[in-house]
Design a protein around this motif. Structure first.
Motif, short mmCIF file in Angstrom:
data_model
loop_
_atom_site.label_atom_id
_atom_site.label_comp_id
_atom_site.label_asym_id
_atom_site.label_seq_id
_atom_site.Cartn_x
_atom_site.Cartn_y
_atom_site.Cartn_z
N ARG A 127 0.85 -1.20 0.00
CA ARG A 127 0.00 0.00 0.00
C ARG A 127 0.89 1.26 0.00
O ARG A 127 0.59 2.26 -0.68
CB ARG A 127 -0.90 -0.01 1.24
N THR A 128 1.99 1.23 0.77
CA THR A 128 2.90 2.39 0.81
C THR A 128 3.51 2.65 -0.56
O THR A 128 3.61 3.81 -1.02
CB THR A 128 4.00 2.14 1.84
N ILE A 129 3.91 1.58 -1.25
CA ILE A 129 4.46 1.75 -2.61
C ILE A 129 3.42 2.36 -3.53
O ILE A 129 3.70 3.26 -4.34
CB ILE A 129 4.96 0.40 -3.15
N LEU A 130 2.16 1.88 -3.41
CA LEU A 130 1.08 2.44 -4.23
C LEU A 130 0.89 3.93 -3.93
O LEU A 130 0.73 4.75 -4.85
CB LEU A 130 -0.21 1.67 -3.96
N ASP A 131 0.93 4.30 -2.63
CA ASP A 131 0.76 5.72 -2.27
C ASP A 131 1.89 6.56 -2.85
O ASP A 131 1.66 7.70 -3.30
CB ASP A 131 0.72 5.86 -0.75
N ASN A 132 3.11 6.03 -2.83
CA ASN A 132 4.24 6.78 -3.38
C ASN A 132 4.07 7.01 -4.89
O ASN A 132 4.35 8.10 -5.41
CB ASN A 132 5.55 6.05 -3.11
N VAL A 133 3.60 5.97 -5.60
CA VAL A 133 3.38 6.12 -7.04
C VAL A 133 2.25 7.12 -7.29
O VAL A 133 2.31 7.94 -8.21
CB VAL A 133 3.07 4.76 -7.68
N PHE A 134 1.19 7.07 -6.44
CA PHE A 134 0.09 8.02 -6.58
C PHE A 134 0.61 9.46 -6.40
O PHE A 134 0.23 10.36 -7.15
CB PHE A 134 -0.97 7.70 -5.53
N GLU A 135 1.48 9.66 -5.40
CA GLU A 135 2.04 11.00 -5.18
C GLU A 135 2.89 11.42 -6.37
O GLU A 135 2.89 12.59 -6.78
CB GLU A 135 2.88 10.99 -3.90
N LEU A 136 3.65 10.45 -6.95
CA LEU A 136 4.47 10.76 -8.13
C LEU A 136 3.59 11.21 -9.31
O LEU A 136 3.90 12.18 -10.00
CB LEU A 136 5.29 9.53 -8.52
N VAL A 137 2.46 10.52 -9.51
CA VAL A 137 1.55 10.90 -10.60
C VAL A 137 0.97 12.29 -10.33
O VAL A 137 0.80 13.10 -11.25
CB VAL A 137 0.43 9.86 -10.75
N SER A 138 0.67 12.57 -9.04
CA SER A 138 0.15 13.90 -8.70
C SER A 138 1.17 14.98 -9.04
O SER A 138 0.83 16.04 -9.57
CB SER A 138 -0.20 13.96 -7.21
N ARG A 139 2.44 14.72 -8.76
CA ARG A 139 3.48 15.69 -9.08
C ARG A 139 3.63 15.86 -10.60
O ARG A 139 3.89 16.97 -11.09
CB ARG A 139 4.81 15.27 -8.46
N ILE A 140 3.47 14.73 -11.34
CA ILE A 140 3.54 14.84 -12.81
C ILE A 140 2.42 15.74 -13.31
O ILE A 140 2.62 16.60 -14.17
CB ILE A 140 3.44 13.44 -13.45
N ARG A 141 1.22 15.55 -12.72
CA ARG A 141 0.08 16.40 -13.11
C ARG A 141 0.37 17.87 -12.82
O ARG A 141 0.17 18.75 -13.67
CB ARG A 141 -1.15 15.94 -12.32
N GLY A 142 0.89 18.14 -11.57
CA GLY A 142 1.22 19.53 -11.24
C GLY A 142 2.31 20.09 -12.13
O GLY A 142 2.28 21.25 -12.54
#
Length: 930
Positions: A46-61
């Motif tokens: 789950r932590t790895i998934l959250d990190n990837v989610f945060e990475l995608v959020s940064r790509i969007r920003g």
């Protein structure tokens, strides 16, 4: 020992205790640890998934920020293109202003040039009139058309809105729909436009926002590809992975490239019978993991293996990011951990048994030894010892048993131990002293009265180029050599007579000169018949080469400063003399112009006077008294512009290299004086290469920390380094030492003020200078100037705005001249009278201040700045308070910064001619800037 009943009882009790403890630890801890390990592995996915989610959020920003940056980049390009177009239009109309062509021809030529101009992706520049008539457009449908009826999506008129904005604000941006070239549909377009009121037109250029969106989409695709490569390398447990699909159940990223881009909404979850994609979306909404059955790569088609997935929905891209890992892989680590705990428990039990065996044996063995020792004592062996040293009851028993024999042995052992400790302490202290003496940054040695070395540290041995062990016991003369010994003998004799001696000695080493400072300290004997007599001496030598170099640089800088101050004083006096000479020569030419042949004598005298004025200006530059207007300068562009002029004036046999396009380096300096300094260096290089060669001017940022190789020690900071190198004849060492002195030159017809002017400018700009040269190997001149941050480039002022003031309208006006030099005052008075003024004179600032208070009708004050009593600046300030309408002209032979001068005061430098006086009075009549 095994037959001992005591040993058997103790060892059995230990084995039983260890077995019970190990069984209890396994039963109560291993299941809990296995479950905890499984939960940790599950939460890690789950932590790895959250990190990837945060990475995608940064790509969007980052993409949003990139779009803003791209729009800003397009705006900058539009400004640059429009500035180029405006420059072209002004160039064409300037021909009409000069009468070369008519205004109608200029207008037609300008519009035709804009009509043919293209850049980028078929982009163009348009022009319209204030009546919304399109004057220039690449499409024949709009050329010459009155297009005030065109509207945007909100119903607003497009061109009238642009005209109103341009006339109100001068320039601006506007977004509106417009037809693409060869297109049937309108697309949003961003245009930048600018009003040219003198020409009655508005010009502009634009870019379609679809091009901006395409650039952003391309960068989004690159970001997704980078994310795809990263996720393919990422693994959870042994074979677990992460994948991404969208709301349409289309696989975006998956470790298996064959699945990417396909729809998997028809795949069912065998546990629920529903599509697996829909179950994943429900799990994302609930924030819970989804467990389902799936096949394995080594067992395809057998959907009997339990998997667990965490899913999160990223609304920015409408993506679902999911992890996928087999449950048995998550539990494998907990099972392995349980087995390891069991193995560790068994190993601990075996180790405990072994330790129990050793402990029981250690308990039983001294008792048996004590019994054997008792037998030896009973046999009469008083030297027998049990050898038992313990803190328990057995140790106490053994200690009492040994009695007097142990006491005697302990006494002897204590004495031996003290001797050994004392010897070791002395050896350690001596070793520590040697380490300290070898580490300190000084050369230390010891000599006896016969000149033999009794001690030398590592630095002293390195100084004489020998091994430290090899010099001990040798005669000093054989170590340093006869030449050095001859210089040292007088100092050694003085020290052996009881005097502390300090001296300096220089010698050649490693191709350079090394300077040392040596102190000889006499050593007096103690505790013997010769107590108080000098038995030897200590040598302390320090390397002061760097200190001597710094001292020489400081002395040279102070000498040049003194020469500069003297030159500045001489230039001031010489300026007064030249003012008198030039003023009287000018008056003589004006008054006796009709005398035939007289002008042939006066004109060369005036040229010589002007040459003298140029020499005084150079002297003031060397003495750092020239007025500077420091401002940020982009040096690379300045050098490229200078190179164009230098290549035209230099012989073709001299190649010139300057920084290329694309580089920018900024400094703070007076641009005019910097250009003069660089031109002086370039001309010196040209003269040093009569047969041709190469001149290079390099620029770079240099961080200096304690560099001592310049004219004086450099303060640590970031600087802009300018390096001017040539392949010419170079300097001799004698000429290099005097290179920046005024009037020193190696040229047959040189003035000797070029390099001195460069030196004065550099020092006045808080910089540093270094000259490296050898005969026949060329010269390199390095300048360090303060570094500046880049600043926006300002538009150049209209040259027509700087009109030269003309004399006139001064007849009958009253002027006050304040000057302490009678002859200079006479010249000024005569020139003002010739201009129509009535003149009142004052020989000091105090006298002039009284006249300002007493005389009404004064319209002009001309005052020297440096006068006895009240200075010219203070006089001007008082005059402006009493008579605000009075014009002020300040005159000085010193070219220094004048401090708080009134805003509308004008500075006139000595020597001057009548035209410069007229210009100064004209400028003084202009209103002061707000």
């Amino acid at each position: 020992m095994i037959r001992s009943p005591l040993f058997l009882r103790l060892f059995s009790a230990i084995l039983i205790s260890l077995g019970l403890f190990s069984a209890a630890a396994y039963v109560f801890s291993v299941p809990f640890i296995e479950e905890t390990a499984y939960e940790i592995e599950r939460d890690a996915s789950r932590t790895i998934l959250d990190n990837v989610f945060e990475l995608v959020s940064r790509i969007r920003g980052g993409l949003e920020e990139q779009r803003v940056a791209t729009v800003d980049s397009y705006k900058t390009r539009l400004r640059d293109v429009l500035e180029l177009a405006v420059g072209y239009i002004e160039h064409v109309y300037a021909r009409a202003d000069r009468g070369e062509i008519t205004m109608e021809q200029a207008r037609r030529e300008a519009m035709e040039g804009l009509h043919a101009f293209r850049y980028g992706n078929g982009d163009y520049v348009w022009a319209i009139g204030y009546d919304s008539v399109i004057l220039s457009h690449p499409s024949p449908d709009y050329q010459g058309r009155k297009a005030d009826d065109l509207r945007d999506n909100l119903g607003r008129h497009i061109l009238p809105t642009i005209v109103a904005t341009a006339k109100r604000e001068g320039e601006g941006f506007q977004t509106y729909p417009w037809w693409r070239p060869n297109g049937d549909e309108r697309a949003p377009k961003l245009s930048f436009f600018k009003d040219l009121p003198r020409r009655g037109i508005i010009v502009g250029t634009g870019a379609y926002l679809a091009d901006v969106d395409a650039e952003v989409e391309r960068r989004k695709a690159d970001a997704i590809e980078d994310l795809r490569q990263a996720l393919r390398k990422l693994r959870i447990a042994r074979t677990g992975y992460l994948y991404i699909f969208d709301s349409a159940n289309r696989m975006i990223i998956h470790p298996n490239s064959n699945i990417e881009g396909t729809a998997f909404g028809d795949r069912l979850n065998s546990a629920t019978g529903r599509p697996i994609a829909e179950d994943l979306k429900v799990a994302a909404a609930k924030g819970e993991p989804l467990t389902y059955l799936w096949d394995k790569p080594d067992d395809p088609g057998n959907y009997a293996y339990e998997k667990i997935s965490w899913v999160r929905h990223f609304e920015g891209f409408d993506w679902y990011i999911a992890s996928s890992v087999y449950v048995d892989e998550l539990r494998r680590s907990s099972v392995v951990l349980g087995n390891r705990i069991l193995a560790i428990g068994m190993a601990l039990m075996a180790a405990g048994s072994l330790l129990g065996y050793i402990a029981v044996g250690r308990l039983v063995r001294p008792l048996r030894r004590l019994a054997d020792t008792a037998v030896q004592v009973r046999a009469g062996d008083l030297g027998a010892q049990s050898g038992i040293r313990r803190g328990d009851e057995i140790g106490l028993l053994a200690s009492a048993f040994d009695g007097m024999v142990r006491q005697l042995r302990d006494t002897v052992a204590t004495l031996d131990s003290r001797v050994r400790d004392r010897t070791a302490a002395l050896a350690e202290a001596e070793s520590r002293q040697r380490v300290i003496l070898d580490a300190i940054p000084a050369c230390i040695a010891g000599l006896d009265r016969d000149g033999r070395l009794t001690f030398a540290n590592l630095r002293w041995a390195e100084l004489v180029g020998r091994d430290k062990a090899a010099v001990i016991g040798r005669d000093l003369a054989s170590v340093v050599g006869r030449r050095a010994m001859a210089a040292l003998v007088p100092h050694l004799d003085r020290c052996l007579s009881g005097e502390v001696v300090t001296f300096e000695y220089a010698f050649q080493r490693h191709g350079g000169t090394m300077v040392t400072k040596t102190t000889l300290i006499p050593h007096r004997g103690e505790g013997r018949a010769e107590e108080g007599a000098v038995t030897g001496l200590f040598v302390l030598t320090l390397d002061i080469t760097d200190e001597k170099q710094t001292e020489r640089q400081l002395v040279e800088a102070q000498r040049l400063k003194a020469v500069g101050q003297l030159s500045g004083g001489l230039a001031h006096d010489f300026n007064n003399l030249l003012s008198i000479i030039i003023g009287n020569l000018s008056a003589a030419r004006d008054r006796y112009a009709a005398v035939e042949g007289l002008d042939a004598y006066l004109e060369p005298a005036q040229r010589a006077s002007r040459r003298g004025a140029d020499i005084t200006a150079r002297l003031l530059a060397f003495s750092r008294q020239q007025p500077l207007k420091p401002e940020p300068i982009e040096l690379c562009g300045l050098l490229r512009d200078m190179a164009v002029l230098l290549r035209r004036s230099f012989p073709s046999s001299i190649a010139i290299g300057v920084p290329g396009e694309g580089r920018e380096c900024w400094t703070i300096a007076d641009q005019t004086q910097l250009e003069n300094a660089l031109v002086n260096l370039a001309i010196n290089a040209r003269d040093a290469m009569p047969n041709g060669g190469r001149l290079d001017i390099a620029v770079g940022i240099r961080k200096v920390e304690g560099d001592q190789s310049f004219d004086e020690p450099v303060r640590p900071d970031d600087y802009l380094e300018i390096r001017v190198t040539d392949t010419g004849t170079g300097f001799t060492p004698e000429a290099l030492a005097r290179a920046v002195e005024p009037f020193f030159t190696t040229k047959a017809l040189g003035s000797g003020l070029g390099l001195s002017m460069v030196y004065g400018f550099v020092k006045q700009s808080r910089g540093y200078l270094r000259i490296d040269s050898r005969p026949g190997e060329g010269t390199a001149v390095t300048l360090l100037l303060p570094r500046a941050e880049p600043v926006p480039r300002l538009q150049e002022a209209d040259p027509a705005a700087a009109a030269e003031p003309q004399p006139g309208g001064w007849s009958g006006q009253l002027a006050l001249v304040a000057e302490d030099n009678d002859d200079v005052r006479q010249v000024m008075r005569q020139q003002l009278v010739d201009l129509g003024f009535s003149v009142v004179e004052a020989a000091s600032g105090d006298e002039a201040a009284e006249l300002v208070e007493q005389i009404d009708g004064l319209s002009l004050l001309v005052s020297d700045i440096v006068m006895p009593g009240l200075s010219g600046v203070e006089l001007a300030r008082r005059a402006r308070l009493l008579r605000p309408a009075m014009r002020v002209v300040l005159v000085s032979g010193f070219a220094v910064e004048y401090g708080d001068v009134p805003a509308d005061a004008v500075i006139l430098r000595k020597p001057w001619d009548k035209r410069e006086l007229v210009a100064a009075i004209g400028h003084a009549a202009e209103p002061a800037p707000a």
